[in-house]
Write a protein that holds these residues in place. Structure first.
Motif, PDB file in Angstrom:
ATOM      1  N   TYR A  39       0.859  -1.175   0.000  1.00 56.04           N
ATOM      2  CA  TYR A  39       0.000   0.000   0.000  1.00 56.04           C
ATOM      3  C   TYR A  39       0.900   1.232   0.000  1.00 56.04           C
ATOM      4  O   TYR A  39       1.787   1.355   0.850  1.00 56.04           O
ATOM      5  N   HIS A  97      -2.425   3.711  -3.295  1.00 57.30           N
ATOM      6  CA  HIS A  97      -2.390   2.655  -4.302  1.00 57.30           C
ATOM      7  C   HIS A  97      -2.272   1.294  -3.625  1.00 57.30           C
ATOM      8  O   HIS A  97      -1.534   1.133  -2.648  1.00 57.30           O
ATOM      9  N   ARG A  98      -2.970   0.329  -4.185  1.00 59.34           N
ATOM     10  CA  ARG A  98      -2.891  -1.064  -3.748  1.00 59.34           C
ATOM     11  C   ARG A  98      -2.178  -1.848  -4.844  1.00 59.34           C
ATOM     12  O   ARG A  98      -2.706  -2.016  -5.945  1.00 59.34           O
ATOM     13  N   SER A 110      -4.400  -0.878  -8.118  1.00 57.64           N
ATOM     14  CA  SER A 110      -5.669  -0.158  -8.054  1.00 57.64           C
ATOM     15  C   SER A 110      -5.479   1.070  -7.173  1.00 57.64           C
ATOM     16  O   SER A 110      -4.615   1.094  -6.292  1.00 57.64           O
ATOM     17  N   LEU A 128      -7.214   4.364  -4.847  1.00 64.94           N
ATOM     18  CA  LEU A 128      -8.331   4.931  -4.100  1.00 64.94           C
ATOM     19  C   LEU A 128      -8.051   6.404  -3.833  1.00 64.94           C
ATOM     20  O   LEU A 128      -7.195   6.740  -3.006  1.00 64.94           O
ATOM     21  N   ASP A 163      -9.335  -3.318   3.454  1.00 72.13           N
ATOM     22  CA  ASP A 163      -9.019  -4.126   2.289  1.00 72.13           C
ATOM     23  C   ASP A 163      -9.822  -5.420   2.380  1.00 72.13           C
ATOM     24  O   ASP A 163      -9.612  -6.228   3.293  1.00 72.13           O
ATOM     25  N   THR A 191      -9.645  -7.685  -2.359  1.00 77.84           N
ATOM     26  CA  THR A 191      -9.568  -7.339  -3.779  1.00 77.84           C
ATOM     27  C   THR A 191      -9.385  -5.849  -4.017  1.00 77.84           C
ATOM     28  O   THR A 191      -8.859  -5.450  -5.049  1.00 77.84           O
ATOM     29  N   ALA A 192      -9.826  -5.008  -3.062  1.00 76.29           N
ATOM     30  CA  ALA A 192      -9.757  -3.562  -3.251  1.00 76.29           C
ATOM     31  C   ALA A 192      -9.833  -2.861  -1.906  1.00 76.29           C
ATOM     32  O   ALA A 192     -10.255  -3.432  -0.893  1.00 76.29           O
TER      33      ALA A 192
END
Length: 724
Positions: A102, A112-113, A122, A124, A155, A158-159
């Motif tokens: 992260y 960011h993940r 991904s 956020l 988390d 997946t997101a």
């Protein structure tokens, strides 16, 4: 594994304050024990006469001052346990299984993940300036420095999703989690405070005053004490959450030269990044030491043919080590091309101090008696490779001479990973005491460096001990490394450490203008030949961290100069420097890099890019103050009998002229007052530690007239100035 510990018979719950004890009272008792009550009776390093005696009365630790203990705010529900392992805070943290990184992205206002196995990323969006992350289980907490908030994320595998946010104060920076309690600590850098929040409710449950702009936090795993590290004050603050006590530990100020024949020059010092604890309670904190006296260079070249044992292009040459007589303290003159900052350290002695010396401070805060802080010098953290056939060690490579950014202890408990943002390096350091050499007051641990990227700002060791992850927001990169230490016989105490890339990912492109990104890269770099000499270890960021000031005063031949802040609309305050003799930011970039920093010169476009980055940096966000006090203070400021506005006029609060004030020998430029509450110390020579000191020194009319003001009027005037 933590050492076995015993407690005094005095119950730790006697200092808990209000709040409902959790079910695991034994765990809480252990965590709540003050540091002078937690010892290892089986540790031979602890003398028998220092072990706790149950029948003796408690004696208060004189290094701590009494404060308010953490308690549960009235009306709040009882805090629920937080599940899962807890991480250290940083710009990058890992998931419990080390599979996901992260990353806080201040450029884009997002987290960011990154799945390290396949680089899937991904994003956020959250808001202005995510600065530090910390994780417990599958939940994360993030400081948003630009909006003054802490955000909680979850988390789901997946997101990431936002679950809660709360406003906490002006410019929240560092974070830290209690090792056993459902508490999170937040450094409010512009409020000189550390705040404690309930992890579940995000409600405030404690607060401590920590002067000097506290930024970085870490929690001691032995006793749950919090250490707060300020950016502009040479000390560390130790906070005891359950009693509210605070202790201040001043950073050591060693001499640069051990030889009594050399000048008696002591080094200035400051914390330069995120600290970390070892499991036994030893604290490692990144430090920068600086020789701020520029009147006499540190080394001489009496024959004019270059220093032996030194390569001006790379900063290293080991064929001909400097002899003992290579250190000159009389009739010294600077190395040609080095600039005022470009005086090298002795390259054949890894513990030697240069003009700038990156280091780790080490102090044992897990024992009954706190020892002095030891300095582990990292000034020569070179690449090390060993020829397995011959045993020869090759160190001819870039040297880490810039400041250390962050330190993180590996799961093995013996090594620590360190970032060098200005040198584009990472480093691994052996923190075991047996690996060290002691040289001229500093310790020299075994270590080695490896190439990363400029501006590397995040480091997170894997929990399983099988590698480490680094990140760089400026370069938009994340990389996972794995490796092992190899045998090394290098006399300079360098480690031979083989590393392999096991995963990497590019972060989404920065939203900043290209000119700002290019200027930031130059501003951060201590290795760009155009910006600074190869040996100097200095970048613009070294003194102007994030465009602000380091709190140092530099002694030049003509006059001392305190480091000014560059944050905010500095272009509106021309002319520049304390003498007011430079018309533009671009001209100042050329003058400073080519004359003081020893750079070979940059192009006009590069200078404009640096100016663009300086213009982009915002002014500090000051905490709100009483509106009536600000209005009364403005009236005092604008009063003709006080005279502030005669020089500090206009939107920038400067007339752009140089004046003879307070009897100084040299006329000095009127500084802007924008953000003045965040730029201590004050006056061109740094001789006024606080704004109140400035106002009192103005009492005789040599710089305004304040002697007729009441204490209440001075309070209001100071409140107004801090609001700018």
């Amino acid at each position: 594994m933590q050492p076995k510990r015993t407690l005094h018979l005095l119950a730790a719950t006697a200092v808990l304050g209000c709040g409902t004890p959790p079910a695991d009272t034994a765990l809480r008792d252990l965590a709540d024990a003050p540091v002078d009550e937690v010892v290892d009776p089986e540790d031979p390093a602890v003398p028998e006469d220092e072990l706790p005696v149950p029948d003796e009365p408690e004696v208060a630790d004189p290094t701590f001052t009494v404060g308010d203990p953490i308690g549960t705010a009235p009306g709040l529900r009882a805090a629920l346990p937080v599940e899962g392992l807890r991480s250290r805070a940083g710009t990058v943290v890992l998931s419990p299984d080390d599979a996901v990184a992260y990353v806080a992205d201040a450029d884009n206002g997002a987290v960011h993940r990154v799945v390290l196995a396949d680089s899937t990323t991904s994003t956020l969006p959250l808001g202005a300036e995510p600065t530090r992350l910390v994780r417990a289980g599958s939940d994360l907490w993030v400081t948003l420095r630009g909006t003054g908030e802490v955000v909680r994320l979850h988390d789901d595998g997946t997101a990431l999703a936002e679950t809660d946010r709360v406003h906490v104060g002006a410019e929240p920076y560092g974070l830290a989690l209690s090792t056993v309690q459902p508490w999170i600590f937040v450094a409010l850098s512009q409020e000189d405070a550390v705040l404690a929040l309930d992890l579940q409710t995000l409600e405030p449950i404690g607060r401590w005053v920590v002067p000097g702009e506290p930024r970085w936090l870490s929690v001691n795993p032995v006793n749950d004490e919090v250490v707060a590290a300020p950016a502009r004050s040479p000390h560390l603050a130790r906070l005891r959450p359950t009693s509210g006590e605070v202790a201040v530990m001043e950073l050591p100020r060693p001499r640069r030269f051990a030889d009594p024949e050399c000048p008696d020059r002591t080094l200035e010092r400051r914390v330069s990044g995120d600290p970390d604890f070892l499991a036994d309670g030893r604290l490692l904190v990144p430090l920068l030491f600086a020789d701020t006296d520029l009147r006499v260079p540190a080394f001489a070249d009496p024959d004019g043919d270059g220093l032996p044992g030194f390569d001006t292009a790379t900063g290293v040459d080991l064929e001909e080590p400097l002899p003992d007589e290579g250190l000159f303290c009389a009739e010294e003159r600077p190395r040609p091309g080095g600039g005022a900052y470009g005086t090298p350290a002795r390259v054949d002695r890894p513990g030697d101090k240069g003009r700038f010396t990156p280091a780790l401070g080490e102090v044992d805060l897990g024992r009954l008696v706190v020892d002095e802080l030891h300095v582990l010098a990292l000034v020569h953290t070179a690449h090390a490779t060993t020829d397995n056939a011959t045993g020869d060690v090759d160190l001819r490579a870039t040297v880490a001479r810039s400041y250390a950014g962050a330190v993180r202890v590996d799961a093995d408990g013996r090594t620590a990973w360190v970032t060098f943002p200005g040198s584009a390096l990472g480093a691994v350091v052996d923190v075991d005491a047996d690996s060290r050499e002691e040289l001229e007051g500093f310790h020299s641990p075994a270590r080695t460096g490896f190439d990363l990227w400029p501006g590397v700002d995040g480091v997170a060791p894997r929990a399983d001990g099988d590698g480490v992850v680094f990140s760089s927001t400026p370069q938009r990169m994340v990389v996972a490394l794995a490796g092992a230490q190899q045998p090394s016989i290098d006399p300079r105490n360098a480690m031979d450490f083989d590393l392999d890339v096991t995963g990497s990912a590019e972060l989404p492109a920065s939203s900043l203008p290209a000119s700002v990104q290019a200027g930031r890269a130059l501003f951060l770099s201590a290795t760009s030949p155009g910006m600074s000499a190869a040996s100097s270890g200095v970048s613009c960021e070294t003194c102007h961290a994030e465009g602000r000031n380091d709190g140092f005063t530099w002694i030049f031949e003509d006059m001392p100069r305190q480091t000014p802040s560059l944050a905010g609309p500095v272009a509106d305050t021309a002319p520049f420097t304390w003498l007011g003799d430079v018309p533009t930011i671009e001209a100042e970039v050329h003058a400073t890099t080519e004359q003081r920093m020893g750079g070979s010169g940059i192009t006009g476009i590069e200078a404009r890019n640096v100016a663009a980055y300086v213009a982009w940096t915002r002014a500090p966000i000051r905490p709100p103050a009483d509106a009536d006090a600000i209005a009364r203070g403005r009236a005092v400021f604008e009063s003709p009998t006080v005279g502030c506005v005669e020089c500090h006029a206009g939107d920038a609060y400067t007339d752009g002229k140089a004046w003879d004030v307070l009897g100084f020998e040299t006329e000095t430029n009127t500084p802007s007052l924008r953000g003045v509450g965040s730029t201590a110390p004050y006056l061109h020579d740094g001789s006024a530690p606080t704004l109140r000191d400035v106002l009192l020194r103005a009492g005789n009319g040599a710089m305004g007239l304040t002697r007729h003001l009441t204490d209440e009027e001075l309070d209001d005037l100071e409140t107004f100035l801090r609001s700018l």
